[in-house]
Design a protein around this motif. Structure first.
Motif, PDB file in Angstrom:
ATOM      1  N   LEU A  70       0.832  -1.205   0.000  1.00  0.00           N
ATOM      2  CA  LEU A  70       0.000   0.000   0.000  1.00  0.00           C
ATOM      3  C   LEU A  70       0.868   1.258   0.000  1.00  0.00           C
ATOM      4  O   LEU A  70       0.650   2.169  -0.804  1.00  0.00           O
ATOM      5  N   ASP A  73       2.693   1.875  -3.270  1.00  0.00           N
ATOM      6  CA  ASP A  73       1.804   2.353  -4.326  1.00  0.00           C
ATOM      7  C   ASP A  73       1.097   3.662  -3.962  1.00  0.00           C
ATOM      8  O   ASP A  73       0.268   4.150  -4.725  1.00  0.00           O
ATOM      9  N   ILE A  75      -1.085   4.238  -1.515  1.00  0.00           N
ATOM     10  CA  ILE A  75      -2.498   4.030  -1.171  1.00  0.00           C
ATOM     11  C   ILE A  75      -2.689   4.192   0.334  1.00  0.00           C
ATOM     12  O   ILE A  75      -2.086   3.463   1.117  1.00  0.00           O
ATOM     13  N   PRO A  76      -3.542   5.126   0.748  1.00  0.00           N
ATOM     14  CA  PRO A  76      -3.806   5.310   2.176  1.00  0.00           C
ATOM     15  C   PRO A  76      -4.524   4.108   2.782  1.00  0.00           C
ATOM     16  O   PRO A  76      -5.365   3.480   2.145  1.00  0.00           O
ATOM     17  N   SER A  79      -9.003   7.021   5.704  1.00  0.00           N
ATOM     18  CA  SER A  79      -9.221   8.421   5.374  1.00  0.00           C
ATOM     19  C   SER A  79      -9.987   9.103   6.507  1.00  0.00           C
ATOM     20  O   SER A  79     -10.941   8.536   7.034  1.00  0.00           O
ATOM     21  N   VAL A 113      -2.171  13.515   1.899  1.00  0.00           N
ATOM     22  CA  VAL A 113      -1.814  12.211   2.465  1.00  0.00           C
ATOM     23  C   VAL A 113      -0.608  12.380   3.369  1.00  0.00           C
ATOM     24  O   VAL A 113       0.381  13.010   2.987  1.00  0.00           O
ATOM     25  N   ASN A 120       1.815   3.459   7.942  1.00  0.00           N
ATOM     26  CA  ASN A 120       0.624   3.696   7.121  1.00  0.00           C
ATOM     27  C   ASN A 120       0.623   5.081   6.509  1.00  0.00           C
ATOM     28  O   ASN A 120       1.146   6.031   7.090  1.00  0.00           O
ATOM     29  N   GLN A 123      -5.084   9.435   4.564  1.00  0.00           N
ATOM     30  CA  GLN A 123      -5.613  10.504   3.725  1.00  0.00           C
ATOM     31  C   GLN A 123      -6.473  11.447   4.569  1.00  0.00           C
ATOM     32  O   GLN A 123      -7.278  10.991   5.384  1.00  0.00           O
TER      33      GLN A 123
END
Length: 131
Positions: A70, A73, A75-76, A79, A113, A120, A123
């Motif tokens: 994640l 890439d 990706i959060p 959120s 982000v 982690n 977002q």
């Protein structure tokens, strides 16, 4: 049906507790010792009956490769909604928070982000149009 608890996997519960409470501003709901770890949840400040975020230890063997993929890439893991993204961005940067994506417009939202220091990406979203 409603969401009661959701989780984010963290590498260190004590470090996560500090970041999610002192830096992000959440409040502890539960901190129940369970052996080496705790059932550790936080909630939105002033909303003790709101959805709980479980700061779950990253101990399962599948978690590390999942989290690494994640982050790699961009990706959060989750959120959070804020009322004023620019103000929150400024506040958090003054506290030393690292952002991987500064505030940007994305259709009906502004988003940014950040790195939660526990493995982690998170977002932050400000709604800019009525949905």
């Amino acid at each position: 049906m409603r969401i009661y608890v959701t989780s984010v996997f963290v590498e260190d519960q004590a470090k996560a507790l500090d970041f999610y409470t002192r830096v992000l501003g959440f409040e502890v709901k539960h901190d129940i010792p369970l052996g080496d770890y705790s059932w550790l949840t936080v909630v939105e400040k002033g909303n003790p009956d709101g959805t709980e975020l479980l700061l779950e230890p990253s101990e399962h063997p599948a978690v590390r490769p999942y989290k690494e993929a994640l982050v790699r890439d961009g990706i959060p893991a989750t959120s959070f909604q804020v009322d004023d993204l620019e103000a929150e961005f400024d506040r958090l940067r003054k506290l030393g928070v690292e952002f991987t994506q500064p505030p940007m417009n994305a259709g009906s939202v502004k988003m940014a982000v950040l790195n939660d220091t526990c493995g982690n990406l998170i977002q932050l979203v400000e709604m800019t149009e009525a949905g």
